[in-house]
Design a protein around this motif. Structure first.
Motif, PDB file in Angstrom:
ATOM      1  N   ASN A 167      -2.590  -4.883  12.773  1.00 33.85           N
ATOM      2  CA  ASN A 167      -2.474  -4.427  11.392  1.00 33.85           C
ATOM      3  C   ASN A 167      -1.490  -3.282  11.280  1.00 33.85           C
ATOM      4  N   LYS A 170       1.832  -4.706  11.431  1.00 34.68           N
ATOM      5  CA  LYS A 170       2.159  -5.361  10.172  1.00 34.68           C
ATOM      6  C   LYS A 170       2.615  -4.331   9.153  1.00 34.68           C
ATOM      7  N   GLU A 171       1.889  -3.217   9.124  1.00 33.09           N
ATOM      8  CA  GLU A 171       2.267  -2.158   8.192  1.00 33.09           C
ATOM      9  C   GLU A 171       3.653  -1.622   8.512  1.00 33.09           C
ATOM     10  N   ASN A 174       6.093  -4.001   7.313  1.00 30.12           N
ATOM     11  CA  ASN A 174       6.217  -3.865   5.862  1.00 30.12           C
ATOM     12  C   ASN A 174       7.096  -2.686   5.491  1.00 30.12           C
TER      13      ASN A 174
HETATM   14  C1  LIG Z   1       2.506  -6.151   3.404  1.00 31.08           C
HETATM   15  O1  LIG Z   1       3.051  -6.273   2.116  1.00 31.08           O
HETATM   16  C2  LIG Z   1       2.509  -7.353   1.365  1.00 31.08           C
HETATM   17  C3  LIG Z   1       3.264  -7.425   0.048  1.00 31.08           C
HETATM   18  O2  LIG Z   1       3.532  -6.158  -0.450  1.00 31.08           O
HETATM   19  C4  LIG Z   1       1.003  -7.121   1.153  1.00 31.08           C
HETATM   20  O3  LIG Z   1       0.454  -8.210   0.448  1.00 31.08           O
HETATM   21  C5  LIG Z   1       0.344  -7.009   2.503  1.00 31.08           C
HETATM   22  O4  LIG Z   1      -1.020  -6.710   2.337  1.00 31.08           O
HETATM   23  C6  LIG Z   1       0.998  -5.915   3.323  1.00 31.08           C
HETATM   24  N1  LIG Z   1       0.418  -5.933   4.638  1.00 31.08           N
HETATM   25  C7  LIG Z   1      -0.013  -4.836   5.231  1.00 31.08           C
HETATM   26  C8  LIG Z   1      -0.629  -5.028   6.567  1.00 31.08           C
HETATM   27  O5  LIG Z   1       0.100  -3.723   4.729  1.00 31.08           O
END
Ligand SMILES: *[C@@H]1O[C@H](CO)[C@@H](O)[C@H](O)[C@H]1NC(C)=O
Ligand SMILES: *[C@@H]1O[C@H](CO)[C@@H](O)[C@H](O)[C@H]1NC(C)=O
Ligand SMILES: *[C@@H]1O[C@H](CO)[C@@H](O)[C@H](O)[C@H]1NC(C)=O
Ligand SMILES: *[C@@H]1O[C@H](CO)[C@@H](O)[C@H](O)[C@H]1NC(C)=O
Ligand SMILES: *[C@@H]1O[C@H](CO)[C@@H](O)[C@H](O)[C@H]1NC(C)=O
Ligand SMILES: *[C@@H]1O[C@H](CO)[C@@H](O)[C@H](O)[C@H]1NC(C)=O
Length: 460
Positions: A167, A170-171, A174
């Motif tokens: 996670n 992933k962040e 992002n």
């Molecule tokens: C990454 O970004 C997407 C779209 O903004 C969002 O739906 C998702 O939850 C985010 N993932 C994390 C792990 O923050």
């Protein structure tokens, strides 16, 4: 990649406990029968991967930038695979399978990189450096895998930790690659104020062979088609196309890997051939000017059936009212198909409207039907292209080799017409042959003298 590495931690270290009594004291000797898990190696790989990504993403507008898009795509896919596997966690198999997948992914990433290396000499140093680092990472990963094979043992607690790390990754992902954000669900986008970019810029797998073409994404994709890209080149006389090529991602589009071709017909041109470059894909159907007529063609890519609907009989076709700028006309661009938040439109000109632009909504039923129509005072031959955003038509004109200017707008909700827009688009090649707005990502997809380019639209 960094995400992947974490998986190795699933291998737990078998310990041998030996107990000996020394007087009253009871001592536990902890003895590791196997070599210690090379966690530092893993950390190194992780660190390099992170740094590598950071360095590379800071290089905008480069081959590397696009490589990163490719890599990010792979990583995202890898994350999906991994979370799928987590849900199906069944003990030892999990780790072994995960590692195999990671290995496969790394091979694919390496392939992307190799292909990239062949396509460009620009930024080669960075490319080579990144390749070397990936190579190192791959080797380390294999080492780690060997280590793992003897010690696969999955523990719930470690899985939790992996999940957490994933996670975090992933962040990170992002935050290092913000995708264009949608401002609102309906058309509350505000006024278009600027076009930035190019965001991506690349030749296709055809090199400079075809100067007319079109590409983009399905503006209303079916489930599973959301990330697909399509490409059509006018392979005959710079005027006619007879098949549509699809790719699973932007990186594969750019690198030309594993396309799917869907043919309208084997000969070119013939009845229902694509004429002119200004087509769009909507709900897995291609909308375009049919060969040698004033009709709209709808090519169903699932059934390969073509349905048509005729525009008024005084509609320009076969170069009667093409896009143009002084001294140059863009061949067979009499009809321009566009997509926006509300669907498909066709932009054309008729004799009865003095060669000025007409906008007609195309209802995407089968067969397609012509919907509402708006007449404008924009002379078609003074524009080089058009696109629509939120029910507003925008037209561009050629300023010079470097700049195309969005100078005109027509609002279909208020019928307000403006000729005073001065929004510049920085060109990479002299001529823009195709331009369309994707309501899903707010990007302009452009085909410019064999190059495929994207721009980001800025709103207030
Ligand atoms: C990454 O970004 C997407 C779209 O903004 C969002 O739906 C998702 O939850 C985010 N993932 C994390 C792990 O923050
Ligand atoms: C990233 O850039 C920094 C500073 O320019 C450099 O020291 C480092 O070696 C680079 N790392 C990679 C992995 O290229
Ligand atoms: C990984 O996920 C992608 C889609 O995200 C899928 O196409 C692919 O088959 C998956 N691979 C494996 C090995 O499950
Ligand atoms: C990339 O290409 C250059 C020259 O074309 C070559 O010297 C180099 O070895 C290649 N690098 C990789 C990682 O394939
Ligand atoms: C528009 O974008 C370009 C390129 O990103 C930038 O140089 C320019 O200052 C912007 N203009 C406005 C009015 O925001
Ligand atoms: C294309 O064909 C499929 C399968 O018959 C159908 O579901 C779909 O609605 C068609 N698309 C259009 C635009 O007619």
């Amino acid at each position: 990649m960094s995400q992947a590495n974490i998986f190795i931690l699933m291998a737990a270290i078998p310990l041998i406990f030996s107990q000996s009594a020394r007087g009253k004291d009871c001592v536990c000797e902890l003895q590791n029968s196997d070599p210690a898990f090379p966690e530092n190696k893993l950390n190194n790989v992780e660190f390099t991967a992170t740094q590598c990504t950071e360095n590379i993403t800071s290089e905008k507008m480069t081959e590397i930038d696009r490589l990163v898009l490719g890599l990010q795509h792979r990583i995202r896919q890898l994350l999906e695979n991994v979370s799928m596997l987590e849900r199906e966690d069944n003990g030892n198999l999990y780790a072994a399978v995960s590692l195999r997948i990671i290995e496969l992914e790394l091979t694919e990433i390496q392939d992307l990189l190799d292909k990239l290396n062949r396509t460009t000499n620009n930024y080669q140093q960075l490319s080579v450096k990144a390749a070397t680092e990936l190579q190192d990472m791959e080797e380390t990963m294999s080492e780690l895998e060997n280590f793992d094979q003897t010690q696969v043992m999955v523990k719930q607690r470690e899985n939790q930790r992996i999940k957490r790390d994933l996670n975090r990754c992933k962040e990170d992902l992002n935050s290092t690659s913000p995708s264009p954000t949608l401002i609102s669900g309906h058309c509350g986008l505000g006024r278009m104020v600027n076009v930035s970019g190019p965001k991506t810029y690349s030749l296709t797998v055809y090199g400079t062979s075809y100067s007319f073409g079109a590409w983009g994404r399905d503006a209303n994709p079916g489930p599973g088609d959301e990330n697909k890209y399509w490409l059509v080149v006018l392979s005959s006389s710079n005027a006619y196309g007879h098949f549509i090529r699809q790719y699973n991602s932007l990186s594969t589009t750019i690198l030309g890997i594993v396309p799917t071709d869907t043919y309208i017909s084997s000969s070119n041109p013939t009845t229902n051939t694509i004429q002119g470059s200004n087509m769009v894909v909507y709900a897995n159907a291609l909308y375009y000017n049919c060969y040698n007529t004033y009709s709209v063609c709808q090519f169903n890519m699932t059934t390969r059936a073509v349905s048509t609907v005729a525009l008024p009989s005084d509609t320009g076709y076969n170069n009667k009212f093409p896009f143009a700028h002084l001294g140059t006309t863009y061949s067979y661009t009499d009809m321009d198909f566009t997509t926006d938040e509300s669907g498909v439109y066709v932009i054309y000109a008729t004799t009865s409207n003095f060669g000025n632009v007409i906008i007609t909504k195309v209802e995407t039923s089968n067969p397609p039907v012509l919907g509402q129509t708006w007449t404008t005072s924009l002379h078609k031959k003074t524009a080089t292209n058009t696109f629509m955003v939120c029910g507003v038509l925008y037209a561009t004109r050629y300023l010079d080799k470097e700049i195309e200017e969005i100078f005109y707008s027509y609002d279909t909700k208020t019928n307000e017409e403006r000729y005073d827009l001065k929004i510049n688009i920085k060109k990479m090649q002299t001529n823009i042959k195709y331009m369309n707005y994707d309501p899903r990502d707010h990007l302009l997809y452009v085909y410019s003298d064999a190059y495929i380019v994207t721009y980001e639209i800025m709103f207030t």
